[in-house]
Design a protein around this motif. Structure first.
Motif, PDB file in Angstrom:
ATOM      1  N   LEU A   1      23.384 -13.317 -56.080  1.00  0.00           N
ATOM      2  CA  LEU A   1      22.093 -13.889 -56.469  1.00  0.00           C
ATOM      3  C   LEU A   1      21.705 -15.058 -55.567  1.00  0.00           C
ATOM      4  N   LEU A   2      22.640 -15.951 -55.297  1.00  0.00           N
ATOM      5  CA  LEU A   2      22.339 -17.094 -54.435  1.00  0.00           C
ATOM      6  C   LEU A   2      22.028 -16.652 -53.004  1.00  0.00           C
ATOM      7  N   GLY A   3      22.644 -15.570 -52.571  1.00  0.00           N
ATOM      8  CA  GLY A   3      22.373 -15.047 -51.232  1.00  0.00           C
ATOM      9  C   GLY A   3      20.956 -14.533 -51.068  1.00  0.00           C
ATOM     10  N   THR A   4      20.326 -14.138 -52.168  1.00  0.00           N
ATOM     11  CA  THR A   4      18.943 -13.652 -52.082  1.00  0.00           C
ATOM     12  C   THR A   4      17.945 -14.787 -51.924  1.00  0.00           C
ATOM     13  N   LEU A   5      18.323 -15.994 -52.316  1.00  0.00           N
ATOM     14  CA  LEU A   5      17.347 -17.073 -52.444  1.00  0.00           C
ATOM     15  C   LEU A   5      16.770 -17.576 -51.123  1.00  0.00           C
ATOM     16  N   PHE A   6      17.583 -17.756 -50.105  1.00  0.00           N
ATOM     17  CA  PHE A   6      17.055 -18.293 -48.848  1.00  0.00           C
ATOM     18  C   PHE A   6      16.022 -17.356 -48.215  1.00  0.00           C
ATOM     19  N   PRO A   7      16.327 -16.070 -48.054  1.00  0.00           N
ATOM     20  CA  PRO A   7      15.297 -15.191 -47.480  1.00  0.00           C
ATOM     21  C   PRO A   7      14.042 -15.098 -48.348  1.00  0.00           C
ATOM     22  N   LEU A   8      14.222 -15.102 -49.662  1.00  0.00           N
ATOM     23  CA  LEU A   8      13.055 -15.026 -50.540  1.00  0.00           C
ATOM     24  C   LEU A   8      12.255 -16.331 -50.531  1.00  0.00           C
ATOM     25  N   ALA A   9      12.928 -17.463 -50.373  1.00  0.00           N
ATOM     26  CA  ALA A   9      12.205 -18.736 -50.252  1.00  0.00           C
ATOM     27  C   ALA A   9      11.334 -18.718 -49.000  1.00  0.00           C
ATOM     28  N   LEU A  10      11.863 -18.178 -47.939  1.00  0.00           N
ATOM     29  CA  LEU A  10      11.082 -18.050 -46.714  1.00  0.00           C
ATOM     30  C   LEU A  10       9.890 -17.123 -46.936  1.00  0.00           C
ATOM     31  N   ALA A  11      10.109 -16.036 -47.671  1.00  0.00           N
ATOM     32  CA  ALA A  11       9.020 -15.098 -47.962  1.00  0.00           C
ATOM     33  C   ALA A  11       7.953 -15.750 -48.846  1.00  0.00           C
ATOM     34  N   CYS A  12       8.349 -16.688 -49.704  1.00  0.00           N
ATOM     35  CA  CYS A  12       7.395 -17.388 -50.576  1.00  0.00           C
ATOM     36  C   CYS A  12       6.512 -18.358 -49.801  1.00  0.00           C
ATOM     37  N   SER A  13       6.945 -18.789 -48.644  1.00  0.00           N
ATOM     38  CA  SER A  13       6.214 -19.806 -47.905  1.00  0.00           C
ATOM     39  C   SER A  13       4.848 -19.296 -47.453  1.00  0.00           C
ATOM     40  N   LYS A  14       3.841 -20.088 -47.722  1.00  0.00           N
ATOM     41  CA  LYS A  14       2.487 -19.758 -47.277  1.00  0.00           C
ATOM     42  C   LYS A  14       2.366 -19.890 -45.759  1.00  0.00           C
ATOM     43  N   HIS A  15       3.243 -20.685 -45.158  1.00  0.00           N
ATOM     44  CA  HIS A  15       3.189 -20.932 -43.722  1.00  0.00           C
ATOM     45  C   HIS A  15       3.843 -19.821 -42.908  1.00  0.00           C
TER      46      HIS A  15
ATOM     47  N   SER B   1      10.501 -20.642 -40.105  1.00  0.00           N
ATOM     48  CA  SER B   1      11.937 -20.313 -40.199  1.00  0.00           C
ATOM     49  C   SER B   1      12.795 -21.464 -39.708  1.00  0.00           C
ATOM     50  N   GLY B   2      12.397 -22.071 -38.598  1.00  0.00           N
ATOM     51  CA  GLY B   2      13.144 -23.213 -38.065  1.00  0.00           C
ATOM     52  C   GLY B   2      13.207 -24.362 -39.049  1.00  0.00           C
ATOM     53  N   ARG B   3      12.081 -24.648 -39.698  1.00  0.00           N
ATOM     54  CA  ARG B   3      12.067 -25.716 -40.705  1.00  0.00           C
ATOM     55  C   ARG B   3      12.970 -25.383 -41.881  1.00  0.00           C
ATOM     56  N   TYR B   4      12.897 -24.142 -42.339  1.00  0.00           N
ATOM     57  CA  TYR B   4      13.738 -23.733 -43.468  1.00  0.00           C
ATOM     58  C   TYR B   4      15.218 -23.812 -43.104  1.00  0.00           C
ATOM     59  N   TYR B   5      15.573 -23.378 -41.900  1.00  0.00           N
ATOM     60  CA  TYR B   5      16.975 -23.462 -41.479  1.00  0.00           C
ATOM     61  C   TYR B   5      17.426 -24.911 -41.342  1.00  0.00           C
ATOM     62  N   ALA B   6      16.554 -25.790 -40.849  1.00  0.00           N
ATOM     63  CA  ALA B   6      16.915 -27.205 -40.739  1.00  0.00           C
ATOM     64  C   ALA B   6      17.143 -27.817 -42.121  1.00  0.00           C
ATOM     65  N   ILE B   7      16.255 -27.514 -43.056  1.00  0.00           N
ATOM     66  CA  ILE B   7      16.424 -28.018 -44.424  1.00  0.00           C
ATOM     67  C   ILE B   7      17.686 -27.450 -45.050  1.00  0.00           C
ATOM     68  N   ASN B   8      17.930 -26.159 -44.844  1.00  0.00           N
ATOM     69  CA  ASN B   8      19.122 -25.517 -45.395  1.00  0.00           C
ATOM     70  C   ASN B   8      20.396 -26.114 -44.790  1.00  0.00           C
TER      71      ASN B   8
ATOM     72  N   GLY C   1      21.229 -24.145 -49.877  1.00  0.00           N
ATOM     73  CA  GLY C   1      22.387 -24.430 -49.053  1.00  0.00           C
ATOM     74  C   GLY C   1      23.307 -25.448 -49.693  1.00  0.00           C
ATOM     75  N   ALA C   2      22.718 -26.497 -50.284  1.00  0.00           N
ATOM     76  CA  ALA C   2      23.527 -27.547 -50.913  1.00  0.00           C
ATOM     77  C   ALA C   2      24.315 -26.998 -52.095  1.00  0.00           C
ATOM     78  N   VAL C   3      23.660 -26.205 -52.925  1.00  0.00           N
ATOM     79  CA  VAL C   3      24.332 -25.666 -54.104  1.00  0.00           C
ATOM     80  C   VAL C   3      25.436 -24.690 -53.698  1.00  0.00           C
ATOM     81  N   VAL C   4      25.160 -23.839 -52.735  1.00  0.00           N
ATOM     82  CA  VAL C   4      26.162 -22.842 -52.315  1.00  0.00           C
ATOM     83  C   VAL C   4      27.398 -23.523 -51.745  1.00  0.00           C
ATOM     84  N   LEU C   5      27.213 -24.508 -50.879  1.00  0.00           N
ATOM     85  CA  LEU C   5      28.385 -25.164 -50.293  1.00  0.00           C
ATOM     86  C   LEU C   5      29.106 -26.053 -51.294  1.00  0.00           C
TER      87      LEU C   5
END
Length: 190
Positions: free
Chosen positions: A117-131, A140-147, A1-5
Motif C-alpha cells: 500500500l505504501l509503495g503505491t502512494l508516491f506514484p499516485l501522489a505524482l499522478a494527483c499533482s496538477k502540475h 517529478s524532480g520536486r517530488y523526488y527531492a521532497i521524498n 518517504g519519511a513514514v516508509v523509512l
C-alpha cells in the motif's frame, strides 16, 4: 518517504527478535522492503489506469487510511510472532533445514500489506499533482527531492528520537497516526 523509512527503522528492531541478530537478518528485511515497495509502485500504475482516475484524491486518501490500518495490524502480527515463533515454527514441515526459508516468508507476510500500500502512494501522489500535466520533469524532480528529504528525516527521526521517546510500538502508533492525518489533509485540504 519519511513514514516508509521510519517504519524500516522500527522493523529493523522487530527483525532482531524474529529473524535473529545475524548477518542475513538485515539483508532479508531489506530484500522484503525493497521488493514489496517496487511491487506496490507497479500496482499503482494498474490502479491508476483501471480504477483511480475518477475521484483520485478520495481514492488516494483511502489508500492512506488502509496503509495506516495495515501498519497497525502488521505490528500486532509481529508482536504475536515474536511471542509465539518457536512453537509456530516447530509445527512447520522441514524443521531446522527450512528455517531460513520460513523466516523469509514470515518477513514477507508481515510486511506485505503495509509496504504494498505504501509503495503505491508516491506514484499516485505524482499522478494527483496538477502540475504533472504541464511539466512532468520538473514536477517529478520536486517530488523526488521532497521524498528524499523525507527519507532522511524519517530514518534519522525514528532512529535517534522517535524510538527513544516512544519505543518501537509507540513509534508504530505515531506513524499510523501520521498516515491518518495525511488522509484527512488529502480529503479536506486538497
Amino acid at each position: 518517504g519519511a513514514v516508509v523509512l521510519a517504519l524500516e527503522v522500527v522493523w529493523t528492531r522487530f527483525a532482531a527478535f524474529f529473524l535473529g541478530n545475524r548477518g542475513y537478518a538485515f539483508a532479508t528485511l531489506m530484500f522484503a522492503v525493497l521488493t514489496l515497495l517496487a511491487l506496490g509502485a507497479g500496482w499503482s500504475a494498474r490502479l491508476y489506469r483501471t480504477t483511480l482516475r475518477e475521484n483520485l484524491y478520495s481514492r488516494f486518501a483511502t489508500l492512506l487510511v488502509l496503509s495506516s490500518l495495515a501498519v497497525t495490524l502488521s505490528a500486532g502480527a509481529a508482536w504475536w510472532l515474536i511471542e509465539h515463533q518457536a512453537e509456530f515454527e516447530a509445527n512447520l514441515p522441514g524443521g531446522k533445514e527450512l528455517v531460513l526459508l520460513y523466516r523469509l516468508l514470515e518477513t514477507f507476510n508481515l510486511l506485505a500489506a503495509p509496504l504494498l500500500l505504501l509503495g503505491t502512494l508516491f506514484p499516485l501522489a505524482l499522478a494527483c499533482s496538477k502540475h504533472a500535466v504541464g511539466d512532468i520533469g520538473i514536477t517529478s524532480g520536486r517530488y523526488y527531492a521532497i521524498n528524499a528529504t523525507g527519507i532522511v528525516a524519517g530514518s534519522l527521526g525514528a532512529g535517534f528520537i522517535g524510538i527513544e521517546l516512544l519505543g518501537s510500538f509507540g513509534m508504530i502508533k505515531a506513524l499510523a497516526g501520521i498516515l491518518l492525518v495525511l488522509s484527512l489533509y488529502t480529503i479536506f485540504v486538497l
